[in-house]
Motif scaffolding. Structure first.
Motif, PDB file in Angstrom:
ATOM      1  N   LEU A 254       0.941  -1.038  -0.109  1.00 57.58           N
ATOM      2  CA  LEU A 254       0.178  -0.247   0.158  1.00 57.58           C
ATOM      3  C   LEU A 254       1.028   1.159   0.101  1.00 57.58           C
ATOM      4  CD1 LEU A 254      -2.860  -1.141   0.106  1.00 57.58           C
ATOM      5  CD2 LEU A 254      -3.209   0.426   2.342  1.00 57.58           C
ATOM      6  N   SER A 255       1.877   1.163   0.823  1.00 57.27           N
ATOM      7  CA  SER A 255       2.970   2.239   0.725  1.00 57.27           C
ATOM      8  C   SER A 255       3.596   2.726  -0.565  1.00 57.27           C
ATOM      9  CB  SER A 255       3.900   1.943   1.741  1.00 57.27           C
ATOM     10  OG  SER A 255       5.029   3.360   1.962  1.00 57.27           O
ATOM     11  N   VAL A 276      -8.117  11.120   4.435  1.00 56.18           N
ATOM     12  CA  VAL A 276      -6.738  11.078   4.537  1.00 56.18           C
ATOM     13  C   VAL A 276      -6.678  10.417   6.126  1.00 56.18           C
ATOM     14  CG1 VAL A 276      -4.860  12.579   5.526  1.00 56.18           C
ATOM     15  CG2 VAL A 276      -6.005  13.280   3.136  1.00 56.18           C
ATOM     16  N   VAL A 277      -7.561  10.628   6.937  1.00 56.01           N
ATOM     17  CA  VAL A 277      -7.529  10.195   8.256  1.00 56.01           C
ATOM     18  C   VAL A 277      -7.770   8.548   8.316  1.00 56.01           C
ATOM     19  CG1 VAL A 277      -9.027   9.846  10.453  1.00 56.01           C
ATOM     20  CG2 VAL A 277      -8.597  12.037   9.371  1.00 56.01           C
ATOM     21  N   PRO A 284       0.338   4.126   8.892  1.00 55.19           N
ATOM     22  CA  PRO A 284       0.337   5.292  10.099  1.00 55.19           C
ATOM     23  C   PRO A 284       1.816   6.070   9.588  1.00 55.19           C
ATOM     24  CG  PRO A 284       0.525   3.025  10.660  1.00 55.19           C
ATOM     25  CD  PRO A 284      -0.098   2.962   9.382  1.00 55.19           C
ATOM     26  N   ASP A 285       2.690   5.314   9.032  1.00 53.08           N
ATOM     27  CA  ASP A 285       3.929   6.149   8.731  1.00 53.08           C
ATOM     28  C   ASP A 285       3.895   6.901   7.652  1.00 53.08           C
ATOM     29  OD1 ASP A 285       4.972   4.711  11.202  1.00 53.08           O
ATOM     30  OD2 ASP A 285       5.353   3.002  10.028  1.00 53.08           O
ATOM     31  N   LYS A 286       2.948   6.979   6.890  1.00 55.38           N
ATOM     32  CA  LYS A 286       2.820   7.917   5.536  1.00 55.38           C
ATOM     33  C   LYS A 286       2.733   9.157   5.779  1.00 55.38           C
ATOM     34  CE  LYS A 286       2.903   6.431   1.959  1.00 55.38           C
ATOM     35  NZ  LYS A 286       3.966   6.118   0.725  1.00 55.38           N
ATOM     36  N   PRO A 287       3.436  10.108   5.655  1.00 53.58           N
ATOM     37  CA  PRO A 287       3.518  11.583   5.709  1.00 53.58           C
ATOM     38  C   PRO A 287       2.111  11.987   5.235  1.00 53.58           C
ATOM     39  CG  PRO A 287       5.586  11.458   4.935  1.00 53.58           C
ATOM     40  CD  PRO A 287       4.824  10.065   4.818  1.00 53.58           C
ATOM     41  N   VAL A 288       1.599  12.967   5.861  1.00 50.34           N
ATOM     42  CA  VAL A 288       0.219  13.507   5.576  1.00 50.34           C
ATOM     43  C   VAL A 288       0.250  14.225   4.296  1.00 50.34           C
ATOM     44  CG1 VAL A 288      -1.501  15.147   6.135  1.00 50.34           C
ATOM     45  CG2 VAL A 288      -0.705  13.701   8.011  1.00 50.34           C
ATOM     46  N   THR A 475      14.715   3.615  -2.390  1.00 54.94           N
ATOM     47  CA  THR A 475      13.851   4.107  -1.348  1.00 54.94           C
ATOM     48  C   THR A 475      13.803   3.144  -0.204  1.00 54.94           C
ATOM     49  OG1 THR A 475      12.004   2.803  -2.447  1.00 54.94           O
ATOM     50  CG2 THR A 475      12.064   4.754  -3.238  1.00 54.94           C
ATOM     51  N   ARG A 476      12.850   3.515   0.948  1.00 59.27           N
ATOM     52  CA  ARG A 476      12.711   2.589   2.181  1.00 59.27           C
ATOM     53  C   ARG A 476      12.365   1.610   1.740  1.00 59.27           C
ATOM     54  NH1 ARG A 476       9.895   5.608   6.806  1.00 59.27           N
ATOM     55  NH2 ARG A 476       8.432   5.939   5.426  1.00 59.27           N
TER      56      ARG A 476
END
Length: 579
Positions: A254-255, A276-277, A284-288, A475-476
Motif C-alpha cells: 500500500l505504501s 486522509v484520516v 500510519p507512517d505515511k506523511p500527511v 527508497t525505504r
C-alpha cells in the motif's frame, strides 16, 4: 478600471468590502472544488473505455486547474477592490472574516491554503506573513476531523467468497465482470490465507473508487478477531470486461501504491480530510502531505510538507543544513537537513562544461516529470518559491557554495537566506552509495530493479538519459527510482541505433567518431561503458536485462507506443496478482 475611495478601517464601506471580498474567495475555492470533481468523475468512464491517455490528460488538467482558478479569483477581486487590492488592512480583516466563513467546513485547511496562495501572489511574500496568511505549524490538518469517511461494511460469514460476490456486485460498472465467481473465489482464498489462524470477521471499503493509469482500486481494510490488514482490490479492463487483477494486503504494498513515485489518483471524494484520516489507519507512517498529494490535492500536499518540515526544523534549533550525500551535481546544488527525509535542489548559475543543456530546458524537464505518469520510478517534485531560512542554520561550506554558485536564486536579507526558487523531493539513498554499503545479495537485487526501472520508464515513454548510478536512488521500500531529470527525455524523441562497424584500422584507432551522430542518437551497446558499474554489478544487469543493451529492444518499445498501445506497468508485484 473602477476606482474606489479608500474607506477608513472600521467604516461600513470597509466592512462591506471585506465581507464581499471574503465571500468571493470562498466562492472561488468552491468553483475550484466543483471543477476538480467534474474532471475527477471522468475517471470511471476512462477506465471503462480503456482510455489511459484520457485518464492522464485529466490528471494534468486538474494540476493546471488550481492556478487557473487562482488567476480568475484575483481578477474578480481586482474588479471589486480596485485600488484597495493591495491594502494590507483589507487583507488582515479579510483573514478574520474568511476564517469565520469556513470554520464549519470539513476541508477548512484546503480553503486556507487557497487564501494563502492568493495573498502570496499579490504581496510577493518571502517566507511567511502571519498577518495576512493562515499559519499553524503545530496543527495537523486532520486533528479536528471526527466525521467518518463514507464506506461500506460487510460481515463475512462462513463462505468468504459469497462476501466478495456481494462486493463485486455492489461496485458494478457499465461493463460486465469477466468472471465474477472466479474472481470472488480467488479474492476470498487469498484473504483467508492472509489471516491464517485468525478469523476474518468483516470488511470495510471506501465508497469512492480510485482510478489511476488504467486501473481501478477498491480501498479499505479487512478485520479479523485479533488484527486488521489493508485490503485493496485492483481491477483492470480486459476484452471489454472488468476483472480483479490483484489483492494488496501488506502495508508495504500500500505504501508503494500511495507513494511519492506515482501520479495522482482520480478519486471523487466529497471531502478529503476524512479520507486522509482513514488512509492513515492503513499507513500510519505515511506523511500527511504525501496522502494529500496522491489524492490529487497537490497544493495542499505542498502546504503540509512545508508545515511539517518547519515544525521539525523548529524542534531542532541546533541542527544545520548540509550538502546532501552523493556526488556533486553538475546542474543542481543539493542540500538537506540530516534528520529529515527531504532534499532541496537549486539550479546552479552555470553548469559543468560537459553539460550542454540550458537552464530553461532543465525547468521544462521537471515540468514534464510533474505531469507525466511516473509509474513508480520517478520522484514527485514540488516547486517552492521565496523560502526563507536563518543563515545560521546552514553549514558554512554549504552557505558559501549557495551564495557563490546559485546567486541567481539565492540571496541574503539581513540574517536570513532567501531562496527564490528550488525543487523539493523525498530523500533516497543514491544507488552508487547503496551498492558500496550493502551485501552481495542486496546489491544484486538493486541491480535487477535498476534494470526493471529502465524498462518501466521506457514503457511510459521516458528515457532517463544519464544512466550513471549516482542518478538513481533506493527508497525505504527497496525500490530503485530515478531522480536526476536534466537529461531525461521522451523515448519517442530518441533514435536508438546499432554501432556502425569500423571500415578499416583508421576508423578503429580514430580519436574522434568517424560516423555522424545526431543529438538524439543513442547507442545501447555503449551503455556498458557509460554506466560506470563494477564488473559484478554490470554482469547482473546483463544476465537479467540483457535486452537493454540492444537497440532493437528500445525500437520495439517505440513502435508499440507509436501504434497507440498503452504499455502496462503494474504498481504491484507478481505476488499480489490473482492469476
Amino acid at each position: 478600471m473602477k476606482v474606489t475611495v479608500d474607506a477608513p478601517r472600521g467604516s461600513s464601506r470597509h466592512r462591506g468590502l471585506v465581507g464581499e471580498a471574503s465571500s468571493l474567495v470562498v466562492a472561488g475555492f468552491d468553483d475550484y472544488n466543483a471543477s476538480f470533481s467534474d474532471i475527477t468523475r471522468r475517471g470511471r468512464r476512462r477506465f471503462e473505455q480503456g482510455d489511459r491517455s484520457g485518464m492522464r490528460s485529466d490528471v494534468v488538467a486538474r494540476l493546471e486547474l488550481y492556478d487557473q482558478i487562482v488567476h480568475e479569483t484575483i481578477s474578480r477581486l481586482e474588479g471589486l477592490l480596485a485600488n484597495r487590492l493591495f491594502s494590507r488592512s483589507i487583507w488582515r480583516d479579510m483573514r478574520v472574516v474568511y476564517a469565520d466563513l469556513i470554520s464549519r467546513k470539513l476541508d477548512a485547511e484546503l480553503y486556507k491554503t487557497f487564501f494563502n496562495t492568493i495573498t502570496r501572489r499579490l504581496f510577493k511574500t518571502r517566507g511567511v506573513d502571519s498577518a495576512i496568511e493562515f499559519i499553524a505549524f503545530d496543527l495537523q490538518p486532520s486533528d479536528r476531523i471526527t466525521h467518518p469517511v463514507a464506506k461500506r461494511t460487510w460481515i463475512v460469514g462462513e463462505h468468504a467468497a459469497d462476501t466478495f460476490m456481494r462486493i463485486l456486485e455492489e461496485y458494478a460498472f457499465s461493463l460486465p465482470w469477466e468472471h465474477e465467481q472466479r474472481d470472488a473465489a480467488r479474492l476470498a482464498d487469498r484473504l483467508v490465507a492472509e489471516f491464517g489462524e485468525d478469523e476474518l470477521v468483516s470488511m470495510e471499503l471506501l465508497e469512492t473508487v480510485f482510478y489511476r493509469e488504467g486501473r481501478a482500486y477498491l480501498v479499505g481494510r479487512a478485520i479479523g478477531r485479533q488484527r486488521h490488514v489493508p485490503c485493496v482490490i485492483a481491477l483492470c479492463r480486459r476484452d471489454n470486461a472488468i476483472a480483479a487483477d490483484a489483492l494488496l494486503t501488506r502495508r508495504l504494498q500500500l505504501s508503494v501504491l500511495f507513494g511519492f513515485t506515482y501520479s495522482y489518483f482520480l478519486a471523487d471524494l466529497p471531502t478529503v480530510a476524512d479520507a486522509v484520516v482513514f488512509l492513515r489507519t492503513l499507513l500510519p507512517d505515511k506523511p500527511v502531505d504525501e496522502l494529500y498529494s496522491v489524492l490529487g490535492r497537490a497544493k495542499q500536499g505542498k502546504t503540509e510538507r512545508y508545515r511539517a518540515f518547519y515544525r521539525h526544523l523548529s524542534e531542532r534549533p541546533d541542527e544545520h543544513f548540509e550538502v546532501a550525500e552523493g556526488k556533486r551535481g553538475m546542474v543542481m546544488a543539493v542540500f538537506t537537513l540530516p534528520s529529515y527525509p527531504l532534499v532541496f535542489k537549486l539550479l546552479r548559475d552555470t553548469f559543468a562544461p560537459e553539460k550542454t543543456i540550458k537552464r530553461h530546458q532543465v525547468i521544462e524537464r521537471y515540468q514534464l516529470v510533474y505531469r507525466h505518469d511516473r509509474v513508480g520510478r520517478l520522484l514527485d517534485v514540488q516547486e517552492f518559491k521565496s523560502l526563507r531560512f536563518s543563515r545560521d542554520r546552514f553549514d558554512q561550506a554549504l552557505l558559501e557554495e549557495l551564495l557563490e554558485e546559485c546567486s541567481r536564486v539565492v540571496y541574503l536579507e539581513g540574517d536570513d537566506l532567501v531562496i527564490r526558487h528550488c525543487y523539493v523531493e523525498r530523500r533516497v539513498r543514491p544507488l552508487d552509495l547503496y551498492l558500496s554499503e550493502v551485501e552481495e545479495g542486496a546489491a544484486r537485487q538493486a541491480m535487477i530493479d535498476m534494470g526493471q526501472a529502465l524498462k518501466d520508464l521506457a514503457r511510459s515513454n521516458i528515457f532517463a538519459g544519464d544512466l550513471l548510478p549516482k542518478n538513481f536512488g533506493v527508497t525505504r521500500s527497496g525500490r530503485v527510482v530515478f531522480y536526476d531529470y536534466d537529461e531525461l527525455t521522451l523515448l519517442s524523441d530518441c533514435r536508438f541505433r546499432k554501432m556502425p562497424k569500423a571500415r578499416d584500422d583508421i576508423d578503429i584507432y580514430s580519436d574522434e567518431t568517424w560516423f555522424h551522430v545526431a543529438d538524439n542518437d543513442i547507442f545501447p551497446e555503449e551503455f556498458r561503458r557509460f554506466m560506470a558499474l563494477k564488473r559484478e554489478n554490470l554482469e547482473v544487469l546483463e544476465d537479467v536485462h540483457g535486452e537493454l543493451f540492444e537497440a532493437g529492444w528500445w525500437q520495439g518499445i517505440q513502435e508499440r507506443i507509436a501504434s497507440g498501445e498503452a504499455l502496462d506497468v503494474p504498481p504491484y508485484g507478481e505476488e499480489a496478482r490473482l492469476s
